[in-house]
Design a protein around this motif. Structure first.
Motif, PDB file in Angstrom:
ATOM      1  N   ILE A  62       0.860  -1.191   0.000  1.00 33.82           N
ATOM      2  CA  ILE A  62       0.000   0.000   0.000  1.00 33.82           C
ATOM      3  C   ILE A  62       0.893   1.237   0.000  1.00 33.82           C
ATOM      4  CG2 ILE A  62      -1.780   1.282   1.231  1.00 33.82           C
ATOM      5  CD1 ILE A  62      -2.663  -1.333   2.532  1.00 33.82           C
ATOM      6  N   ASP A  63       0.896   1.970  -1.084  1.00 32.39           N
ATOM      7  CA  ASP A  63       1.714   3.177  -1.206  1.00 32.39           C
ATOM      8  C   ASP A  63       0.861   4.406  -0.898  1.00 32.39           C
ATOM      9  OD1 ASP A  63       3.770   4.924  -1.715  1.00 32.39           O
ATOM     10  OD2 ASP A  63       3.544   4.858  -3.889  1.00 32.39           O
ATOM     11  N   ASP A  64       0.309   4.413   0.304  1.00 29.40           N
ATOM     12  CA  ASP A  64      -0.577   5.498   0.715  1.00 29.40           C
ATOM     13  C   ASP A  64      -0.533   5.591   2.232  1.00 29.40           C
ATOM     14  OD1 ASP A  64      -2.642   7.235   1.343  1.00 29.40           O
ATOM     15  OD2 ASP A  64      -3.958   6.510  -0.240  1.00 29.40           O
ATOM     16  N   GLU A  65       0.096   6.618   2.761  1.00 29.33           N
ATOM     17  CA  GLU A  65       0.251   6.765   4.202  1.00 29.33           C
ATOM     18  C   GLU A  65      -1.072   6.972   4.917  1.00 29.33           C
ATOM     19  OE1 GLU A  65       3.081   9.776   5.022  1.00 29.33           O
ATOM     20  OE2 GLU A  65       4.734   8.770   3.975  1.00 29.33           O
ATOM     21  N   GLU A  66      -2.108   7.420   4.198  1.00 30.88           N
ATOM     22  CA  GLU A  66      -3.407   7.627   4.822  1.00 30.88           C
ATOM     23  C   GLU A  66      -4.144   6.298   5.015  1.00 30.88           C
ATOM     24  OE1 GLU A  66      -5.663  10.450   2.652  1.00 30.88           O
ATOM     25  OE2 GLU A  66      -4.294  12.120   3.042  1.00 30.88           O
ATOM     26  N   LYS A  67      -3.821   5.304   4.207  1.00 30.94           N
ATOM     27  CA  LYS A  67      -4.476   4.003   4.308  1.00 30.94           C
ATOM     28  C   LYS A  67      -3.777   3.067   5.285  1.00 30.94           C
ATOM     29  CE  LYS A  67      -6.696   3.543  -0.224  1.00 30.94           C
ATOM     30  NZ  LYS A  67      -6.791   2.683  -1.442  1.00 30.94           N
ATOM     31  N   SER A 120       3.806   2.137   4.582  1.00 29.68           N
ATOM     32  CA  SER A 120       3.616   2.258   3.137  1.00 29.68           C
ATOM     33  C   SER A 120       4.737   1.513   2.416  1.00 29.68           C
ATOM     34  CB  SER A 120       3.607   3.723   2.706  1.00 29.68           C
ATOM     35  OG  SER A 120       4.878   4.314   2.886  1.00 29.68           O
ATOM     36  N   LYS A 162       6.357   0.845  -1.518  1.00 30.24           N
ATOM     37  CA  LYS A 162       6.406   1.157  -2.937  1.00 30.24           C
ATOM     38  C   LYS A 162       7.398   0.223  -3.609  1.00 30.24           C
ATOM     39  CE  LYS A 162       7.222   4.904  -6.222  1.00 30.24           C
ATOM     40  NZ  LYS A 162       7.541   6.352  -6.398  1.00 30.24           N
ATOM     41  N   ASN A 183      -0.793  -5.347  -5.899  1.00 30.70           N
ATOM     42  CA  ASN A 183      -1.593  -4.262  -5.341  1.00 30.70           C
ATOM     43  C   ASN A 183      -1.759  -4.504  -3.843  1.00 30.70           C
ATOM     44  OD1 ASN A 183      -3.733  -6.191  -5.017  1.00 30.70           O
ATOM     45  ND2 ASN A 183      -4.355  -5.829  -7.155  1.00 30.70           N
ATOM     46  N   GLU A 184      -2.666  -3.792  -3.226  1.00 32.34           N
ATOM     47  CA  GLU A 184      -2.794  -3.870  -1.765  1.00 32.34           C
ATOM     48  C   GLU A 184      -3.332  -5.213  -1.274  1.00 32.34           C
ATOM     49  OE1 GLU A 184      -7.065  -1.674  -1.014  1.00 32.34           O
ATOM     50  OE2 GLU A 184      -5.294  -0.423  -1.323  1.00 32.34           O
TER      51      GLU A 184
END
Length: 285
Positions: free
Chosen positions: A44-49, A53, A55, A71-72
């Motif tokens: 997951i390349d999203d710090e909000e999720k 993270s 990448k 993907n995630e």
């Protein structure tokens, strides 16, 4: 190195090349203060999720296209394991495999691994198979003592035993043939080595099948047979016998070797003769 993973947390950043030994990967993760295993870290390349993270990127065309498969829904463990399959693929299939990857012929990592296995099998036009008896021991939940269970019990848990064998062999994406060092010529003939179980005449046996570029000589065959016995005695990588299979009656442990006079490692013809004798001349596969 095929892919690079950048793992970021509040505690720090880890840049790690893949594939690598699974134990080394776990140690790298812990070195930056992450208290999770690789199979708990999703891509997951999203710090909000996520508080972790990840990448992926590749410097080569192969790496860049491979990174698109994840993907995630996948974890860092999944990525590393898939890259091990790619890195350890036999040279005979490399050109076709790389062209398939570059032209995005795979939608999922499972499709990629499945195609590697299919192409590898096609390279191995010849087979050599050995069979051996199994021993099952049940550990009592109350006192921890073990007692032997019969073939009927092993047959009931055939699927779980096969799954355990497959999982043990898939841990680092390295085929078991790569652990054979006893003869260079025999090793060069090997395309793959797969340990499994098979029901023959209502008895569950262990089985090891070699896919070969060309048949073993008689001398090579005996060296390989001895190696198989050694692997069985060691517990297939020195770990299988310690891996429990959960049952309603307790933990089942399966051994591929015993010290009795009735132990054997038979080739196909020898096994057929043995089964025919056991069944009074009637043999089924």
């Amino acid at each position: 190195m095929i892919l690079t993973a950048i793992v970021q947390t509040k505690a720090g950043t880890l840049v790690v090349d893949l594939p690598r030994d699974r134990i080394d990967l776990e140690m790298k993760i812990r070195s930056v203060g992450i208290e999770r295993l690789s199979d708990q870290i999703h891509i997951i390349d999203d710090e909000e999720k996520s508080d972790i993270s990840v990448k992926l990127f590749g410097e080569s065309d192969i790496g860049r296209h491979l990174s698109l498969l994840f993907n995630e829904n996948y974890t860092l463990f999944d990525v590393n394991k898939t890259m091990q399959f790619v890195a350890n693929s036999v040279e005979d299939i490399r050109d076709d495999l790389e062209m398939n990857i570059i032209h995005d012929q795979y939608d999922t990592p499972a499709e990629l691994v499945g195609d590697i296995e299919r192409m590898t099998d096609e390279v191995g036009q010849y087979t050599e198979t050995f069979y051996f008896p199994l021993v099952g021991n049940m550990e009592d939940d109350d006192d921890g003592e073990q007692y032997e269970v019969g073939n009927r019990y092993l047959r009931y848990y055939e699927y779980e035993i096969r799954e355990l064998l497959q999982k043990e062999q898939d841990l680092d994406g390295t085929n078991m043939k790569d652990y054979f060092y006893d003869d260079d010529n025999a090793q060069k003939k090997m395309v793959s080595c797969q340990w499994d179980v098979v029901d023959r005449n209502n008895t569950l046996y262990g089985k090891v099948e070699f896919r070969l570029r060309e048949p073993f000589t008689a001398e090579e065959k005996e060296l390989v047979r001895s190696w198989c016995i050694g692997q069985a005695a060691d517990g297939l990588g020195e770990g299988l016998e310690q891996r429990p299979i959960e049952t309603e009656d307790g933990d089942l442990y399966v051994s591929m070797w015993n010290s009795g006079d009735d132990y054997f490692m038979y080739d196909e013809d020898e096994m057929n003769d043995y089964l025919a004798q056991q069944q009074g001349g009637v043999m089924t596969q």
